[in-house]
Design a protein around this motif. Structure first.
Motif, PDB file in Angstrom:
ATOM      1  N   UNK A  55       0.819  -1.211   0.000  1.00 17.42           N
ATOM      2  CA  UNK A  55       0.000   0.000   0.000  1.00 17.42           C
ATOM      3  C   UNK A  55       0.854   1.262   0.000  1.00 17.42           C
ATOM      4  N   UNK A  56       1.857   1.280   0.859  1.00 18.68           N
ATOM      5  CA  UNK A  56       2.657   2.495   1.081  1.00 18.68           C
ATOM      6  C   UNK A  56       3.868   2.624   0.187  1.00 18.68           C
ATOM      7  N   UNK A  57       4.294   1.520  -0.417  1.00 17.55           N
ATOM      8  CA  UNK A  57       5.485   1.597  -1.248  1.00 17.55           C
ATOM      9  C   UNK A  57       6.746   1.270  -0.486  1.00 17.55           C
ATOM     10  N   UNK A  58       7.857   1.602  -1.107  1.00 17.91           N
ATOM     11  CA  UNK A  58       9.148   1.205  -0.543  1.00 17.91           C
ATOM     12  C   UNK A  58       9.355   1.837   0.823  1.00 17.91           C
TER      13      UNK A  58
ATOM     14  N   UNK B  46      -3.720  30.270  -9.945  1.00 17.91           N
ATOM     15  CA  UNK B  46      -2.492  29.480  -9.964  1.00 17.91           C
ATOM     16  C   UNK B  46      -2.199  28.995  -8.550  1.00 17.91           C
ATOM     17  N   UNK B  47      -1.355  27.973  -8.460  1.00 15.88           N
ATOM     18  CA  UNK B  47      -0.858  27.562  -7.143  1.00 15.88           C
ATOM     19  C   UNK B  47       0.519  26.952  -7.323  1.00 15.88           C
ATOM     20  N   UNK B  48       1.347  27.060  -6.280  1.00 15.42           N
ATOM     21  CA  UNK B  48       2.662  26.400  -6.323  1.00 15.42           C
ATOM     22  C   UNK B  48       2.607  25.175  -5.409  1.00 15.42           C
ATOM     23  N   UNK B  49       3.151  24.062  -5.910  1.00 15.94           N
ATOM     24  CA  UNK B  49       3.085  22.793  -5.181  1.00 15.94           C
ATOM     25  C   UNK B  49       4.477  22.161  -5.158  1.00 15.94           C
ATOM     26  N   UNK B  50       5.046  21.911  -3.953  1.00 14.38           N
ATOM     27  CA  UNK B  50       6.383  21.314  -3.896  1.00 14.38           C
ATOM     28  C   UNK B  50       6.324  19.862  -4.343  1.00 14.38           C
ATOM     29  N   UNK B  51       7.161  19.456  -5.309  1.00 16.81           N
ATOM     30  CA  UNK B  51       7.088  18.075  -5.782  1.00 16.81           C
ATOM     31  C   UNK B  51       8.383  17.298  -5.609  1.00 16.81           C
ATOM     32  N   UNK B  55      17.590  16.747  -2.029  1.00 12.40           N
ATOM     33  CA  UNK B  55      18.180  15.864  -1.020  1.00 12.40           C
ATOM     34  C   UNK B  55      17.226  14.736  -0.640  1.00 12.40           C
ATOM     35  N   UNK B  56      15.963  15.073  -0.421  1.00 10.93           N
ATOM     36  CA  UNK B  56      14.988  14.124   0.120  1.00 10.93           C
ATOM     37  C   UNK B  56      14.228  13.337  -0.929  1.00 10.93           C
ATOM     38  N   UNK B  57      14.244  13.848  -2.166  1.00 13.09           N
ATOM     39  CA  UNK B  57      13.481  13.157  -3.202  1.00 13.09           C
ATOM     40  C   UNK B  57      12.078  13.693  -3.343  1.00 13.09           C
ATOM     41  N   UNK B  58      11.267  12.938  -4.045  1.00 17.17           N
ATOM     42  CA  UNK B  58       9.929  13.415  -4.363  1.00 17.17           C
ATOM     43  C   UNK B  58       9.114  13.651  -3.099  1.00 17.17           C
ATOM     44  N   UNK B  59       8.220  14.641  -3.169  1.00 16.20           N
ATOM     45  CA  UNK B  59       7.303  14.913  -2.068  1.00 16.20           C
ATOM     46  C   UNK B  59       6.062  14.067  -2.363  1.00 16.20           C
ATOM     47  N   UNK B  60       6.071  12.857  -1.803  1.00 17.90           N
ATOM     48  CA  UNK B  60       5.040  11.872  -2.157  1.00 17.90           C
ATOM     49  C   UNK B  60       3.638  12.408  -1.986  1.00 17.90           C
ATOM     50  N   UNK B  61       3.379  13.053  -0.839  1.00 23.98           N
ATOM     51  CA  UNK B  61       2.016  13.493  -0.540  1.00 23.98           C
ATOM     52  C   UNK B  61       1.539  14.503  -1.580  1.00 23.98           C
ATOM     53  N   UNK B  62       2.452  15.349  -2.065  1.00 25.53           N
ATOM     54  CA  UNK B  62       2.060  16.351  -3.057  1.00 25.53           C
ATOM     55  C   UNK B  62       1.751  15.689  -4.389  1.00 25.53           C
ATOM     56  N   UNK B  63       2.605  14.756  -4.817  1.00 31.42           N
ATOM     57  CA  UNK B  63       2.367  14.073  -6.093  1.00 31.42           C
ATOM     58  C   UNK B  63       1.078  13.255  -6.014  1.00 31.42           C
ATOM     59  N   UNK B  64       0.857  12.588  -4.883  1.00 33.07           N
ATOM     60  CA  UNK B  64      -0.372  11.803  -4.724  1.00 33.07           C
ATOM     61  C   UNK B  64      -1.605  12.704  -4.803  1.00 33.07           C
ATOM     62  N   UNK B 221       8.402   5.451  -8.956  1.00 36.07           N
ATOM     63  CA  UNK B 221       7.201   4.615  -8.882  1.00 36.07           C
ATOM     64  C   UNK B 221       6.527   4.766  -7.525  1.00 36.07           C
ATOM     65  N   UNK B 222       5.241   4.552  -7.510  1.00 30.47           N
ATOM     66  CA  UNK B 222       4.440   4.529  -6.287  1.00 30.47           C
ATOM     67  C   UNK B 222       3.528   3.319  -6.387  1.00 30.47           C
ATOM     68  N   UNK B 223       3.296   2.607  -5.295  1.00 28.19           N
ATOM     69  CA  UNK B 223       2.419   1.441  -5.394  1.00 28.19           C
ATOM     70  C   UNK B 223       0.966   1.897  -5.535  1.00 28.19           C
TER      71      UNK B 223
END
Lengths: 264, 264
Positions: A55-58, B46-51, B55-64, B221-223
């Motif tokens: 569900x959550x991924x890696x 318009x809106x700005x969304x951190x993706x 250093x940390x990689x993708x912002x999962x919650x924003x992409x989701x 990828x995301x599950x």
């Protein structure tokens, strides 16, 4: 034989170790890093490490810890895989779910029960704990508290769940890699590798994968922290000794050095 | 024109909105989901969304959140990109860093300052806050507390950092997508798409990408939560109208439906 896992007693890692090694002596560690270090330092012969939830991924922190330690000690390899069905339960001293104001769990759990939480306990505050076992301990000190944890945790504390299945998806599963200080097995069904690539080399690595005809079953990226270079983690269907996997690794190695994480 | 961002005042999202739209009126939202919904409901243009953070990689919650809303409202597209240099600072009422016992920040920050924290304040407790601005407010109520936040947050509260740069890497950067309810621009340098693929189809999608000759610059990828199917997020170098990107999308669409997230 000693088998390491992310403790304390009753975690899903504990359940994975029990499922795979019911006869062996188990040794809990406090952090994912310590689990991998336990193998590196030969304190344990094997360890189970959670790497992906369906569900959550890696589990980023686990993969990062594993890759960092393999970098320092290439003898550490994944030599097996354990899949554990995750069935979250709600444990509470309260006998009435409507009295629950605070829910304790491991942060990884929230994303696996978010629909259940928002429909059943929308006003409750979610409190992060270091483990689902710690969550039960904290919930027991809080008369309006509840913990989300697995049945293994309930067994350790000798308590029954107030609500039996609060996972959003029935098929919620976590897979664990079995770590050991020994060569990756050559004859297993899956091989996992990692390599780094800058943006401009990503296509070359994908080409190497595709042209060798190997079946990719998992592929994800993590940033390396330098602009914008990534570490890729790729899983193939195929034994390490198979012709396709050998060809894929040879082709990839021409683009960027490949490290074998393991085979299982 | 109204521009939405993840508030409150002084967050990095606020800094991104100010950097890109210094003359426009800005509207803070409480969650990443609310930022995207603000665009969907036409509350903001318009809106700005951190993706992604370097250093940390993708912002999962924003992409989701973005992908979920595009699914419901395909008119939402990414139409631009803003890159903001992230220079974390330590803010404290205490004038002596050795007195700091608790550090407040947004969870995303810990991974960007972990080396600094473990070398300078190894015993301090890290406390998660909803935003770096909230972190400053909480640190101000705690005489042995400190907050890690950006200089924008310091400016909002009119305070100077106790220690100026506590990021682990100098080049720490977050990229934001600019969202709007309008078609994705056809002439921008990068195109981002998403598609779903079961394990057995992953190779076909990689083949479609590679054979079209398009330059892939980001792939993760995301599950999907069903065994073991994944959503892929892929960024190409190339305009949406370019021959290579058109060919890649056509080939991908033969394997699995592709959704264009945007172009920038």
């Amino acid at each position: 034989m000693l088998v390491g896992y992310l403790g304390p007693l009753g975690t899903y890692s504990h359940a994975a170790a029990l499922q795979q090694y019911p006869e062996e002596e188990l040794k809990p560690y406090g952090t994912l890093e310590a689990v991998v270090e336990g193998v590196k330092n030969s304190e344990v012969e094997l360890a189970v490490l959670p790497v992906e939830n369906s569900t959550n991924g890696e589990v980023r922190a686990a993969l990062d810890a594993l890759i960092a330690e393999i970098g320092e000690c290439p003898e550490i390899k994944a030599v097996g895989e354990v899949r554990v069905r995750i069935a979250h339960q709600l444990f509470s001293r309260s006998s009435n779910v409507s009295q629950v104001e605070r829910i304790y769990s491991h942060p990884q759990v929230w994303g696996q029960a978010s629909h259940w939480l928002s429909s059943t306990l929308p006003g409750a505050k979610c409190i992060d704990c270091d483990s689902t076992s710690q969550a039960i301990e904290r919930a027991w000190e809080d008369k309006n508290g509840a913990a989300i944890a697995g049945s293994a945790a309930g067994s350790v504390y000798g308590i029954k769940p107030l609500i039996a299945n609060v996972s959003d998806r029935d098929e919620n599963t976590t897979r664990f890699l079995v770590l050991a200080k020994q060569p990756a097995p050559e004859n297993k069904q899956h091989t996992m590798v990692t390599f780094c690539a800058a943006q401009q080399d990503l296509c070359k690595t994908l080409e190497a994968l595709v042209s060798s005809g190997v079946q990719v079953t998992f592929l994800t990226s993590r940033p390396l922290g330098t602009h914008w270079t990534y570490r890729y983690i790729v899983e193939f269907a195929g034994a390490l000794a198979s012709e396709q996997v050998r060809e894929a690794l040879a082709k990839l190695n021409q683009v960027t050095p490949v490290t074998v994480i393991g085979a299982y």
